[in-house]
Every structure is written in structure tokens, then in C-alpha cells.
Write an enzyme that holds these catalytic residues in place. Structure first.
Site, mmCIF file in Angstrom:
data_model
loop_
_atom_site.group_PDB
_atom_site.id
_atom_site.type_symbol
_atom_site.label_atom_id
_atom_site.label_comp_id
_atom_site.label_asym_id
_atom_site.label_seq_id
_atom_site.Cartn_x
_atom_site.Cartn_y
_atom_site.Cartn_z
ATOM 1 N N HIS A 355 0.795 -1.231 0.000
ATOM 2 C CA HIS A 355 0.000 0.000 0.000
ATOM 3 C C HIS A 355 0.821 1.272 0.000
ATOM 4 O O HIS A 355 0.249 2.359 0.044
ATOM 5 C CB HIS A 355 -0.919 0.026 1.230
ATOM 6 N N LYS A 543 -9.464 13.465 5.146
ATOM 7 C CA LYS A 543 -8.591 12.291 5.082
ATOM 8 C C LYS A 543 -7.617 12.349 6.244
ATOM 9 O O LYS A 543 -7.538 13.360 6.949
ATOM 10 C CB LYS A 543 -7.825 12.227 3.760
ATOM 11 N N ARG A 544 -6.876 11.269 6.461
ATOM 12 C CA ARG A 544 -5.846 11.251 7.500
ATOM 13 C C ARG A 544 -4.886 12.419 7.308
ATOM 14 O O ARG A 544 -4.514 12.758 6.179
ATOM 15 C CB ARG A 544 -5.096 9.920 7.440
ATOM 16 N N LYS A 549 0.039 14.390 2.430
ATOM 17 C CA LYS A 549 -1.320 14.650 1.948
ATOM 18 C C LYS A 549 -1.582 16.154 1.794
ATOM 19 O O LYS A 549 -2.555 16.562 1.189
ATOM 20 C CB LYS A 549 -2.344 14.003 2.872
ATOM 21 N N THR A 651 -8.754 6.282 -1.847
ATOM 22 C CA THR A 651 -10.130 5.853 -2.125
ATOM 23 C C THR A 651 -11.095 7.000 -1.869
ATOM 24 O O THR A 651 -12.202 7.004 -2.405
ATOM 25 C CB THR A 651 -10.530 4.633 -1.268
ATOM 26 N N LYS A 655 -14.718 8.155 -3.747
ATOM 27 C CA LYS A 655 -15.987 8.415 -3.063
ATOM 28 C C LYS A 655 -16.533 9.782 -3.430
ATOM 29 O O LYS A 655 -17.736 9.952 -3.670
ATOM 30 C CB LYS A 655 -15.792 8.308 -1.552
#
Length: 803
Positions: A355, A543-544, A549, A651, A655
């Protein structure tokens, strides 16, 4: 299932009485929810029993998905939808004066995961059950999950997530299927019948008790199982003598040490004790799971040498990599197979999903810690490594550099990704770009050695959760326009593209999005007492929270926009509501400081009369599945702005697009495949490419101080972190400043800033043409079917599991 309203009402009232000796007028909402959950679970039992019997009595190959996380969220509505009885239950409850929606709110999110890894696992289980694949989950029943996030004075504060306080209605405890997991002790070898035999002695025994959760397929009478393991003490081993004599600490020590194994998800690994507990967790659920698999398989009466023909084990990232030596242990020590036979079975049975290329996520364990906690597993890993290195030596000669880089044991550590690769027949990546990077760069030597072992399986999401459940208004529009075939064949969502230029369809779509935004605005008002304009652009990053990110890039742009609005009160922009939601790991100082920075911006901006009608900043605390279901249908803009090459797939991007948000993103992870699906005119791309980022990492050439010194706009933003502009002490955001300047901006926030700002300007202009914007949004919904986890699982089934 065959159910009518009257039967449901009778069953429900009977269940309420049998559980609580209460009638509907007396029962609390919690008791009403528990009674409903128990009844729905009971409705699934017949199919669950039939499914399990079918799997045991047939020769069907069974898939076991091992994951440290299963972020399943609430299950009541999901189970009602999959059983096909939601409308009956809703109307039946209304007849009894009960709101189904209110009971759904009584359910707590299961504290079994944190981010995309766990949500992917949950989506995969849903898809396997719906596709009729004999697939089961194997994980840990965490007592407190990760943590519940509170925002206090702008700071993240972690409190225990006591999600099991009132029990968990969906689980069934299987004490009769418990097994023993062994830690510590010592290993000696003896010779029996000319064979070397390992004897594990003086170990600590931990009882692994399974709790099973039904995984209900969509209207197909299939019910698979998510099995979660709880670490419990042996009843007879409580030291009552010590307790009676007043030595309470000693009496409770064993109980505490055992139960701590399954207390929390991802214990803090900054300390040796925390790291040891993580390793203990990983072996605990792997050993228990594989013991359970072998026990179930042997009921078939098949020879153990045929295990791989009837069992497939998929390990989700490196956390379950100990499945490789644990399966070897059982086959050698308990089934008395020779090494070569056991190894052949193990490799054919196990497959590994990678991952990440992030070094922090490629686990490795200190040899001394590993050897002390898992002495028998250590001897097996040592032998696996010895044989693998001999194989490399034979193939490549004395290329010690290559052998060192590929060795499972080296530099004082056991490298779990190497173990997983060597011990699996398949290594799958989770997006096309991720696969390319692994094969050509990060794991190039392994890809050259194991020809054909590496493959791509782009992640997916279950549209039953993220569209049908999360966005019923859009679901109804889709059924109205293209029918309902897409529910079982999600690729048929593409038919909705025909309506992208249809004025009436676009108007209906716009009204649905606006109503969803109104609902979220009411939630924000009730929870935070902040007014947000549903007519504004809802620009969302949920998100985390991690440096790569780049929530920081988003926040710096907001600060820049604020500066511009303050300087030019006539600046015309489309009103914008920036919404963040994210958890930071407790020990991740930079991430927690970014949360404080976002909340400081919100405090400054939201109460400034000059800009309050133009921009707002909202941080929604305690991000999880239920909150995501509330947020995602409301988004106009989906921020997927990771540093290119760092996000394996994502992901959340899928969504959001499935619910009609336009992706603002880099060419990273599955964003690339989203761009291919929707066309580059229906996505907003900016920033460095993965090749450019990798080149900087490899060859240098990036200097954030030069950008800071030469770009007045960026210099101003960075200076505002520490010059008092934000009304906080100069040291409050010093870590962020140092990350950007002193440590050369590891994730290229400043390098990508101008490109990102230009992309945001493009969004501002595009949104003013509502017809064009809604056309883009509809195209995104239509193209999202290819990202259904059903499609991903079909590829796993055909190309890896052979089922």
C-alpha cells in the site's frame, strides 16, 4: 428476504420485551436500537448458517483477508439495504411511533480502523459477499480503537474511543473456537526419526477468542464473516492467592499484559514498549487466524498438502506479514511436513498487497525484539532468509550489494515487506502509478527476480455504502434516469453520462447537491454554531492528516486568499467554504500543529466582518465513516493534493467523484486513472509529476529557501506563521516553519503553491457557470462505476485467488 410489515412489527416488539422486559413506550432510544440490531442480526442468521455449511461441505476455495484495520462504520442501515428490507422496517417503525433515522444515530462507529487501509478492507468484504465469493475478514477486536478526537482551543486532544461501552450488537462471541497464541520463551531442537524437531518451551500463553460479525451480501442470501480476535486471560490463571494476600499489582499484572494486546489500534511506537506491543498485536491476530483456518480446512478431510487449492490468504499491507512464518510453523511443527513442501504450500497460499512506498510504513523490527518475543518464528524467518540469500547467490554470483538490499534480515532488523514479497505468489499494488514506481524503482530488484509476481489491482469502493446509503437523493435520481441495473453492475453508471448536457437532469442534480449542502450546513450550525452558506463552493479535504497529503498547502492558500480579500475589498470570488476533517497520530507533532494552524485560520477568518460572507473555514472533528457519509455527498470540490508519487492510490478521491465532486489533484495515485475516466477537462490537475518529484529526491536540486527569498507572496505567508499575524506566540507554528524552510520542504508545498493557486482560480471561474459545472459533476458520477470495489474484487478473484 421474505418479510412483511406486520411480521416485522410483531418480531420487533417481541424482541424488545425478550431483551429488556420493556414495551415501546418505556424503552430508551438505545434499547430500541439494540432490539432492532439484534432482530436484524437474527434475520441474517439462517443465511449465515447456510452459507457457512455450504463452504465447509463444498470444495469451494475460501479467501481470508488479513488486515490490521476494518473500518466498517455503522452497520444498521447497510444491513437493512443489503437484506432488502429497509423500507419495510422504516414504515413498520413509523407505525410504532419510532424514527428509523433516530435509531441509526444511536449506533457508534466500530473502532476498528483509521484510514483508507481499513476502509478498503471493509469495502472488499462487502463486495466479496455480494459477488458470492467465499471471503472472510480476519483482524483484531480493539477495545478502544484509535482514539476519539476532540478539538480544544484549536488543538487535537485524544480521548479513548469507548465504542464498546454498551456492547456491540452485531458480534457473536465464539468462545468454543478460541485458540492459544504463544509469546516469549525459548526454542530447542531435538532429532526425531532422523528429522530436526523444534520444541518451544517456557512461553507465555494468551487466549485468542473470536468475535464474529456477519457480512451480508446485497440481496443474495450470502452472509460471510468478519472474525475479530480478542486477547483474554485463562480463567484459572488469575493469581487469586496474590490478590488475597494484598499483592494486587502482581495479581492484575497478567490480566493487564494480556488484555493490552487488543486494547488500542496502533499503540504509540515512539517507545520500545509501544513497538513491542505493535509486534505482539501483529503476531497475535495472524497466529489466531491461521490456526482457525487450518482447523476449518481439516474438517474437509483433505490432505494438508492441498491447502493452497482450497484456501487463499491475502495480507493487507505488511502488518500481517507474519502469516508467512506462522503458516510455515504450523505446517512443519504441527503437520510434520518437510521444509520444501511447507514452503511450496505457503507461497501458493499467501498473496500480499503493498500500500505504500513511504519508508515509515515499510515495517521493520529490531532483531533482538523480534527474537525475544517470537523465538520460534525467528528461527523460521532466519531459515527463510538463509535459503533466499543462497538462491540469490546462485543466480547473481557474489553480488553482495544486491543480496544485501534484498535480504529479509539486515542492518539489525527483520524487514517485513521483504518477508511478504518472498513468501507470496502475488504482490499487488493499488494503482497503476504505484505499480510502476514499485516495479521500476522501489522494489525493482525483487521485480527482476520474481518475474510476473508483481501486478496492479487499483483500489475500489463499495457503491452500496458510498452512494446508495450515503446519498439516497442522488441514488433516486440515477434510478429515475437510467434504472437500477447499475446497483449490481456498477459499470452501467456510465449511462448517466448521456444526461450531462440535459438541462432538466442538471437542474435536478444541482438541487440534490444543494439539499445535501443545506443538511451539512445545519449540522455545522448545531454542532459548532457557525453559519455557512450552502450557495458557496463546498471545498473539502477529508482524510488522514499527514505531511504528504498536504493539508498545509490547502491552508496556506486559504491564508493567501484571506490576505488578498483584506487588501482588495472589491475582489470578486465565488464564496467558498473550506472544510477539513482529519485525525493526526498522537505522536506526529507536525500533523497536530497543522490542525492547530487550520483552526487558528478558522478563528481569524470566520469572525472577520470584512470576509465572512466570502470565505469560511471549518474543521469537523473526529473524522470517521459516519462523518464521511455526511460530508462527501455535499462536496463541490474534492481536494486530492498529495505530493506526486506519495499516495499509493486513495479511495476518498473515488468516493467524492461518485457523489459528483470535481477533483482538484496532483497526478498521483488513482487521480491519474480518474483523469483517464472523466477526461482532463473534467478534473483540475496541478503541480509536479511523480517523475519530477522522484528526480528531486534522487538527485537534489530543490531549495525551498530560494523560493521563499524570491517569491514575495510565498515569503509573506511563511512569515505570517511566526510574526504574530495569527495572534499566537511566535513559536506556535515553528515546526511548520522549519518543515518548510529549515528542512527544505520535504513534500514540495512551496514548489507547488503557485500551480495550486492557479488551479484554485480556475475552479472559481468554472463554478460561476452552473450549467457547465453540473455537467462536469454528472460526468464524474457516470465514470465512477469503474472504481467500484466489485470490479477490483473480480480481478483479485480471477488473477490472484483463482476462485
Amino acid at each position: 428476504m421474505n418479510l412483511n410489515k406486520e411480521r416485522f412489527k410483531e418480531d420487533y416488539q417481541r424482541k424488545l420485551v425478550s431483551l429488556f422486559a420493556e414495551d415501546i413506550k418505556e424503552a430508551s432510544k438505545l434499547h430500541k436500537f439494540i432490539a432492532l440490531g439484534e432482530l436484524i442480526k437474527e434475520y441474517s442468521f439462517e443465511n449465515w448458517l447456510r452459507t457457512n455449511k455450504n463452504y465447509i461441505n463444498s470444495d469451494r476455495k475460501q479467501v481470508y483477508y488479513f488486515s490490521m484495520e476494518f473500518l466498517i462504520g455503522r452497520l444498521l442501515e447497510n444491513n437493512l439495504i443489503n437484506l432488502g428490507i429497509r423500507d419495510i422496517v422504516k414504515v413498520g417503525l413509523e407505525d410504532l411511533g419510532i424514527s428509523l433515522e433516530e435509531l441509526e444515530m444511536e449506533e457508534k462507529d466500530a473502532g476498528l480502523g483509521n484510514g483508507g487501509l481499513g476502509r478498503l478492507a471493509a469495502c472488499f468484504l462487502d463486495s466479496m459477499a455480494t459477488l458470492g465469493i467465499a471471503g472472510h475478514g480476519n483482524g483484531i477486536r480493539y477495545k478502544y480503537g484509535l482514539f476519539e478526537q476532540k478539538i480544544v482551543n484549536g488543538y487535537q486532544v485524544e480521548v479513548p474511543d469507548n465504542w464498546l461501552k454498551d456492547g456491540y450488537v452485531w458480534e457473536v462471541r465464539r468462545r468454543d473456537k478460541a485458540c492459544i497464541v504463544k509469546f516469549g520463551g525459548n526454542v530447542r531442537f531435538t532429532e526425531e526419526d532422523g528429522k530436526l524437531k523444534a520444541i518451544h518451551e517456557n512461553y507465555e500463553s494468551v487466549l485468542a477468542v473470536p468475535y464474529d460479525i456477519p457480512v451480508i451480501g446485497y440481496r443474495n442470501e450470502v452472509v460471510n464473516t468478519l472474525r475479530l480476535w480478542s486477547a483474554e486471560i485463562f480463567g484459572a490463571e488469575f493469581d487469586f492467592s496474590s490478590f488475597s494476600m494484598g499483592d494486587y499489582q502482581r495479581a492484575m499484572e497478567y490480566k493487564y499484559n494480556v488484555e493490552s494486546i487488543t486494547s488500542v489500534l496502533y499503540p504509540d511506537d515512539r517507545t520500545e514498549k509501544g513497538r513491542l506491543l505493535r509486534l505482539k498485536q501483529e503476531y497475535f491476530f495472524v497466529s489466531a487466524g491461521i490456526q482457525s483456518i487450518i482447523r476449518t480446512f481439516k474438517k474437509k478431510g483433505k490432505p494438508i498438502t492441498e491447502l493452497y487449492k482450497y484456501v487463499a490468504i491475502q495480507i493487507n499491507d505488511t502488518h500481517p506479514a507474519l502469516a508467512v512464518p506462522e503458516l510455515m510453523r504450523i505446517l512443519i511443527d504441527e503437520e510434520n511436513l518437510p521444509w520444501e513442501t511447507a514452503w511450496d504450500i505457503t507461497v501458493k497460499t499467501i498473496a500480499y498487497t503493498n500500500h505504500t512506498i513511504m519508508a515509515e510504513a515499510l515495517e521493520k523490527w529490531p532483531i533482538d525484539m523480534f527474537k525475544g518475543l517470537l523465538p520460534r518464528i525467528w528461527t523460521i524467518v532466519e531459515e527463510i532468509n538463509r535459503r533466499f540469500c543462497m538462491e540469490l547467490l546462485e543466480k547473481y554470483g557474489q553480488d553482495w550489494n544486491r543480496i544485501s538490499k534484498m535480504s529479509i534480515i539486515g542492518d539489525g532488523y527483520v524487514k517485513m515487506a521483504h518477508l511478504a514479497i518472498v513468501g507470496s505468489h502475488s504482490v499487488s499494488s493499488v494503482a497503476e502509478l504505484h505499480t510502476k514506481i514499485l516495479k521500476e524503482q522501489e522494489l525493482k530488484l525483487f521485480n527482476e527476480h520474481f518475474q510476473g509476481r508483481f501486478n496492479n489491482k487499483t483500489n475500489g469502493i463499495t457503491h452500496r455504502r458510498w452512494l446508495i446509503e450515503a446519498n439516497p437523493r442522488l441514488t433516486n435520481l440515477l434510478i429515475e434516469t437510467i434504472g437500477d441495473r447499475w446497483i449490481k453492475k456498477p459499470e452501467e453508471l456510465i449511462e448517466f453520462k448521456k444526461f450531462a448536457k440535459d438541462g432538466a437532469a442538471r437542474d435536478k442534480f444541482y438541487k440534490i447537491k444543494q439539499q445535501n449542502k443545506i443538511d451539512l450546513a445545519k449540522y455545522i450550525k448545531n454542532k459548532y454554531d457557525i453559519d455557512v452558506d450552502p450557495e458557496s463552493i463546498f471545498d473539502i479535504q477529508a482524510k488522514r492528516l499527514h505531511g504528504y497529503k498536504r493539508q498545509l498547502l490547502n491552508a496556506l492558500y486559504i491564508l493567501d486568499l484571506y490576505n488578498r480579500l483584506k487588501e482588495d475589498k472589491n475582489l470578486e470570488i465565488s464564496p467558498r467554504t473550506f472544510i477539513f476533517s482529519a485525525k493526526a497520530f498522537p505522536g506526529y507533532t507536525l500533523a497536530k500543529e497543522i490542525i492547530k494552524f487550520i483552526n487558528t485560520l478558522a478563528q481569524k477568518i470566520n469572525y472577520d466582518e470584512d470576509v465572512k460572507d466570502k470565505i469560511k473555514v471549518i474543521f469537523l472533528e473526529n473524522y470517521g465513516v459516519t462523518l464521511a457519509e455526511r460530508i462527501i455527498p455535499c462536496a463541490n470540490v474534492s481536494q486530492q493534493i498529495s505530493t506526486a508519487s506519495k499516495e499509493a492510490s486513495g479511495t476518498g478521491n473515488m468516493k467524492f467523484m461518485m457523489n459528483g465532486a470535481i477533483t482538484l489533484g496532483t497526478l498521483d495515485g488513482a487521480n491519474i486513472e480518474i483523469k483517464d475516466a472523466v477526461g482532463e477537462e473534467n478534473i483540475i490537475i496541478f503541480g509536479l509529476t511523480s517523475d519530477e518529484v522522484i528526480n528531486y529526491y534522487k538527485n537534489g536540486g530543490y531549495n525551498s529557501k530560494e523560493i521563499y527569498s524570491s517569491n514575495a507572496r510565498i515569503k509573506r505567508l511563511v512569515d505570517q506563521l511566526t510574526n504574530g499575524f495569527l495572534n499566537v506566540p511566535p513559536t506556535e507554528f515553528l515546526n511548520i516553519y522549519n518543515h518548510l524552510i529549515t528542512y527544505n520542504d520535504e513534500f514540495f508545498v512551496l514548489k507547488d503553491f503557485e500551480s495550486y493557486a492557479n488551479a484554485q482560480e480556475r475552479i472559481d471561474k468554472l463554478y460561476r457557470d452552473k450549467g457547465k459545472w453540473n455537467e462536469m459533476a454528472i460526468i464524474n458520477v457516470a465514470a465512477s462505476g469503474r472504481f467500484s470495489s466489485d470490479n477490483t474484487i473480480i480481478k483479485y478473484a480471477r488473477e490472484i485467488w483463482n476462485v
